[in-house]
Design a protein around this motif. Structure first.
Motif, mmCIF file in Angstrom:
data_model
loop_
_atom_site.group_PDB
_atom_site.id
_atom_site.type_symbol
_atom_site.label_atom_id
_atom_site.label_comp_id
_atom_site.label_asym_id
_atom_site.label_seq_id
_atom_site.Cartn_x
_atom_site.Cartn_y
_atom_site.Cartn_z
ATOM 1 N N TYR A 187 0.829 -1.198 0.000
ATOM 2 C CA TYR A 187 0.000 0.000 0.000
ATOM 3 C C TYR A 187 0.865 1.250 0.000
ATOM 4 O O TYR A 187 1.003 1.927 1.001
ATOM 5 C CB TYR A 187 -0.920 -0.012 1.216
ATOM 6 N N LEU A 188 1.482 1.547 -1.146
ATOM 7 C CA LEU A 188 2.367 2.700 -1.263
ATOM 8 C C LEU A 188 1.635 3.880 -1.876
ATOM 9 O O LEU A 188 0.791 3.699 -2.746
ATOM 10 C CB LEU A 188 3.564 2.364 -2.150
ATOM 11 N N PHE A 189 1.968 5.087 -1.431
ATOM 12 C CA PHE A 189 1.463 6.263 -2.118
ATOM 13 C C PHE A 189 2.623 7.180 -2.455
ATOM 14 O O PHE A 189 3.690 7.103 -1.856
ATOM 15 C CB PHE A 189 0.349 6.972 -1.334
ATOM 16 N N HIS A 190 2.435 8.004 -3.491
ATOM 17 C CA HIS A 190 3.499 8.789 -4.105
ATOM 18 C C HIS A 190 3.069 10.239 -4.303
ATOM 19 O O HIS A 190 1.886 10.543 -4.290
ATOM 20 C CB HIS A 190 3.824 8.237 -5.504
ATOM 21 N N ILE A 191 4.045 11.124 -4.576
ATOM 22 C CA ILE A 191 3.740 12.467 -5.049
ATOM 23 C C ILE A 191 3.806 12.446 -6.577
ATOM 24 O O ILE A 191 4.316 11.489 -7.166
ATOM 25 C CB ILE A 191 4.698 13.527 -4.462
ATOM 26 N N ASP A 192 3.296 13.476 -7.211
ATOM 27 C CA ASP A 192 3.157 13.466 -8.676
ATOM 28 C C ASP A 192 4.470 13.485 -9.441
ATOM 29 O O ASP A 192 4.508 13.160 -10.621
ATOM 30 C CB ASP A 192 2.261 14.604 -9.144
ATOM 31 N N SER A 193 5.582 13.800 -8.793
ATOM 32 C CA SER A 193 6.867 13.835 -9.488
ATOM 33 C C SER A 193 7.697 12.564 -9.269
ATOM 34 O O SER A 193 8.822 12.469 -9.749
ATOM 35 C CB SER A 193 7.667 15.058 -9.041
ATOM 36 N N CYS A 194 7.160 11.580 -8.580
ATOM 37 C CA CYS A 194 7.903 10.359 -8.255
ATOM 38 C C CYS A 194 8.177 9.523 -9.499
ATOM 39 O O CYS A 194 7.286 9.309 -10.321
ATOM 40 C CB CYS A 194 7.129 9.522 -7.242
ATOM 41 N N SER A 195 9.399 9.027 -9.618
ATOM 42 C CA SER A 195 9.751 8.176 -10.764
ATOM 43 C C SER A 195 9.110 6.793 -10.658
ATOM 44 O O SER A 195 9.075 6.053 -11.636
ATOM 45 C CB SER A 195 11.270 8.046 -10.874
ATOM 46 N N SER A 196 8.580 6.444 -9.483
ATOM 47 C CA SER A 196 7.904 5.156 -9.296
ATOM 48 C C SER A 196 6.390 5.250 -9.446
ATOM 49 O O SER A 196 5.678 4.283 -9.191
ATOM 50 C CB SER A 196 8.219 4.602 -7.903
ATOM 51 N N LEU A 197 5.906 6.414 -9.833
ATOM 52 C CA LEU A 197 4.463 6.613 -9.966
ATOM 53 C C LEU A 197 3.892 5.629 -10.983
ATOM 54 O O LEU A 197 4.428 5.484 -12.080
ATOM 55 C CB LEU A 197 4.187 8.050 -10.401
ATOM 56 N N PRO A 198 2.807 4.918 -10.642
ATOM 57 C CA PRO A 198 2.234 3.933 -11.552
ATOM 58 C C PRO A 198 1.472 4.572 -12.713
ATOM 59 O O PRO A 198 1.208 5.774 -12.701
ATOM 60 C CB PRO A 198 1.272 3.150 -10.657
ATOM 61 N N ALA A 199 1.103 3.747 -13.679
ATOM 62 C CA ALA A 199 0.292 4.210 -14.811
ATOM 63 C C ALA A 199 -1.022 4.777 -14.291
ATOM 64 O O ALA A 199 -1.532 4.364 -13.244
ATOM 65 C CB ALA A 199 0.033 3.056 -15.761
ATOM 66 N N GLU A 200 -1.587 5.717 -15.022
ATOM 67 C CA GLU A 200 -2.825 6.397 -14.605
ATOM 68 C C GLU A 200 -3.936 5.410 -14.234
ATOM 69 O O GLU A 200 -4.644 5.605 -13.248
ATOM 70 C CB GLU A 200 -3.299 7.339 -15.714
ATOM 71 N N HIS A 201 -4.088 4.344 -14.987
ATOM 72 C CA HIS A 201 -5.177 3.399 -14.721
ATOM 73 C C HIS A 201 -4.946 2.567 -13.453
ATOM 74 O O HIS A 201 -5.845 1.867 -13.004
ATOM 75 C CB HIS A 201 -5.422 2.496 -15.944
ATOM 76 N N ASN A 202 -3.771 2.661 -12.858
ATOM 77 C CA ASN A 202 -3.480 1.948 -11.614
ATOM 78 C C ASN A 202 -3.382 2.886 -10.411
ATOM 79 O O ASN A 202 -2.764 2.559 -9.411
ATOM 80 C CB ASN A 202 -2.155 1.176 -11.736
ATOM 81 N N ARG A 203 -4.001 4.062 -10.513
ATOM 82 C CA ARG A 203 -3.925 5.047 -9.437
ATOM 83 C C ARG A 203 -5.271 5.262 -8.759
ATOM 84 O O ARG A 203 -6.316 5.187 -9.387
ATOM 85 C CB ARG A 203 -3.449 6.397 -9.975
ATOM 86 N N VAL A 204 -5.195 5.564 -7.483
ATOM 87 C CA VAL A 204 -6.322 6.029 -6.684
ATOM 88 C C VAL A 204 -5.811 7.299 -6.019
ATOM 89 O O VAL A 204 -4.685 7.327 -5.522
ATOM 90 C CB VAL A 204 -6.727 4.997 -5.607
ATOM 91 N N TYR A 205 -6.597 8.365 -6.004
ATOM 92 C CA TYR A 205 -6.128 9.652 -5.490
ATOM 93 C C TYR A 205 -6.652 9.956 -4.096
ATOM 94 O O TYR A 205 -7.781 9.607 -3.747
ATOM 95 C CB TYR A 205 -6.535 10.778 -6.445
ATOM 96 N N PHE A 206 -5.816 10.599 -3.308
ATOM 97 C CA PHE A 206 -6.156 11.084 -1.976
ATOM 98 C C PHE A 206 -5.914 12.582 -1.961
ATOM 99 O O PHE A 206 -5.012 13.075 -2.628
ATOM 100 C CB PHE A 206 -5.264 10.423 -0.918
ATOM 101 N N SER A 207 -6.683 13.302 -1.171
ATOM 102 C CA SER A 207 -6.520 14.757 -1.127
ATOM 103 C C SER A 207 -5.427 15.195 -0.169
ATOM 104 O O SER A 207 -4.971 16.338 -0.231
ATOM 105 C CB SER A 207 -7.844 15.427 -0.764
ATOM 106 N N SER A 208 -4.982 14.296 0.705
ATOM 107 C CA SER A 208 -3.911 14.662 1.626
ATOM 108 C C SER A 208 -3.094 13.434 2.020
ATOM 109 O O SER A 208 -3.536 12.288 1.869
ATOM 110 C CB SER A 208 -4.481 15.303 2.895
#
Length: 56
Positions: free
Chosen positions: A18-39
């Protein structure tokens, strides 16, 4: 995504990482594999762990 959004990798979520990232992370998954949190707190309260690479 703006700087206040945090993304969860849904694909890894299925493997119990259960990892979460910031938008500039090189490990950020593809858009279809993301769930967004507001904080960061919202992601942590949902039981997710900050990525060790981007340290959100």
């Amino acid at each position: 995504m703006n700087r206040t959004d945090y993304a969860l990798d849904k694909k890894r979520n299925r493997i119990i990482l259960y990892l979460f990232h910031i938008d500039s992370c090189s490990s950020l998954p593809a858009e279809h594999n993301r769930v967004y949190f507001s904080s960061r707190d919202e992601a942590i309260n949902a039981g997710h762990t900050p990525c060790q690479r981007c340290k959100p």
